[in-house]
Design an enzyme around this catalytic site. Structure first.
Site, mmCIF file in Angstrom:
data_model
loop_
_atom_site.group_PDB
_atom_site.id
_atom_site.type_symbol
_atom_site.label_atom_id
_atom_site.label_comp_id
_atom_site.label_asym_id
_atom_site.label_seq_id
_atom_site.Cartn_x
_atom_site.Cartn_y
_atom_site.Cartn_z
ATOM 1 N N HIS A 80 -27.053 35.977 -22.147
ATOM 2 C CA HIS A 80 -27.939 36.056 -23.318
ATOM 3 C C HIS A 80 -29.191 35.183 -23.162
ATOM 4 C CE1 HIS A 80 -25.208 38.507 -25.552
ATOM 5 N NE2 HIS A 80 -24.247 37.596 -25.586
ATOM 6 N N HIS A 88 -20.884 42.228 -25.189
ATOM 7 C CA HIS A 88 -22.198 42.082 -25.805
ATOM 8 C C HIS A 88 -23.300 42.380 -24.784
ATOM 9 C CE1 HIS A 88 -19.399 39.367 -27.968
ATOM 10 N NE2 HIS A 88 -19.976 39.907 -29.025
ATOM 11 N N ASP A 102 -14.419 40.019 -23.033
ATOM 12 C CA ASP A 102 -14.320 40.130 -24.486
ATOM 13 C C ASP A 102 -14.271 41.585 -24.940
ATOM 14 O OD1 ASP A 102 -16.899 40.372 -23.562
ATOM 15 O OD2 ASP A 102 -17.800 39.000 -24.994
ATOM 16 N N ASP A 133 -19.686 42.670 -20.009
ATOM 17 C CA ASP A 133 -19.355 41.911 -21.209
ATOM 18 C C ASP A 133 -19.462 42.834 -22.426
ATOM 19 O OD1 ASP A 133 -19.400 38.705 -22.044
ATOM 20 O OD2 ASP A 133 -20.240 40.000 -23.602
#
Length: 343
Positions: free
Chosen positions: A159, A197, A284, A195
């Protein structure tokens, strides 16, 4: 498979603003410790410490002024008399006229942050630089002929953009590794982000470059963090047009829907003609993860590893998210065992 790990990750333990309250971060030291235990239990291979890299090695993927901010932010914060963890107060949102970098630390925190989930404290810089060094070391061993390695990075990185931190991320480990591969002679590199996200920071760094392909399989950003990137129509810009592929999937995605996206990613990576592959390894996507919304099971991670192995590229796995501490080690190592054909 070689694993690169630094115990310095434990120097950073953060808090976050979530659900209207400041609470302990989901991203905590026990995550990396659980993965390391499973790496050893599975006899995955040798575990080494990262090589030390000076700060200038982070510049390129990140701007020089952002790296300098991270290195000195805690000192600037405590110079004001505050000893609590540093979080931003205000952000330069649309319509604000100022373009100059603020002189005061509160303004700098807002300028270089995308959320209130990535605090800075006394151990943050040592932890994030050790995490980045783990990824850089992994890229080095790949460039010397190793077929696969695992950078057990914490804090994660995907991120973090060229000039901002967020989503528990400060330096973009996968981007630094890809940049290092290019510097070491790779003509083209692919980054596959699995991931839950979207890796908005990685996309930001390489969006206008054609030598690094970024492919991300993630939760629909219309209903999932980071909300403002990760849509299918984001294809790159300038020379990088066509070198960015987002594959957003709906809530409750199971492997039956996930696998076709992974196959599509493999086709894109082959068409790119990559010399090396960096995998942003987030687990995740697990069905019980605290902040993800997919429904992958533990055996599915082995299947993912097997599929990535068919891409036939020297591969560096870089640890990203995954917040079910009891399962994170098993799920992450299952990907690696699947890649090696051992499970």
């Amino acid at each position: 498979m070689l694993t690169i790990y630094s115990s310095h990750h434990s120097l950073h333990q953060g808090v976050e603003l979530k659900d209207g309250a400041i609470s302990e971060s989901f991203e905590k030291p026990v995550r990396a410790e659980a993965i390391l235990r499973q790496v050893k239990a599975a006899e995955l291979g040798e575990v080494i410490s990262p090589t030390h890299y000076e700060r200038h090695h982070y510049v390129g993927a990140h701007s020089e002024r952002y790296v300098e901010f991270l290195a000195h932010a805690w000192d600037e914060w405590t110079a004001t008399g505050r000893t609590c963890q540093a979080l931003p107060l205000v952000w330069p949102v649309r319509g604000l006229p100022a373009t100059a970098m603020p002189q005061f630390i509160d303004g700098k925190l807002g300028l270089f942050s995308m959320d209130a989930g990535s605090p800075i404290n006394a151990g943050t810089w040592d932890a994030v630089s050790a995490s980045a060094n783990s990824a850089l070391t992994g890229a080095e061993v790949l460039s010397k002929g190793t077929n696969a390695a695992f950078a057990l990075c914490r804090p994660p990185g995907h991120h973090a953009g060229r000039e901002y931190m967020g989503g528990y991320c400060y330096l973009n480990n996968a981007a630094l590794a890809a940049q290092r591969c290019v510097q070491q002679g790779a003509r083209r590199v692919a980054i596959l982000d699995i991931d839950f996200h979207h890796g908005n920071g990685t996309q930001d760094i390489f969006y206008e470059r054609k030598d690094v392909l970024f492919v991300s399989i993630h939760g629909d950003p219309g209903v999932s963090f980071p909300y403002f990137s990760g849509y299918a129509d984001e294809r790159g810009a300038g020379e990088g047009l066509g070198s960015n592929l987002n594959l957003p999937l709906p809530r409750a995605t199971t492997f039956d829907l996930y696998e076709p996206a992974l196959l599509q990613a493999g086709v894109a990576i082959a068409q790119h003609g990559a010399d090396a592959l960096i995998v942003s390894l987030g687990v995740d996507t697990f069905e019980s993860d605290a902040i993800g919304h997919f429904r992958l099971s533990t055996p599915d991670f082995t299947r993912i590893g097997r599929r990535i192995a068919t891409f036939g590229l020297p591969t560096l796995f870089v640890m990203e998210g995954g917040y079910m501490v009891d399962e994170i080690g098993v799920n992450a190592v299952n990907v690696l065992l699947g890649f090696e054909g051992r499970a």
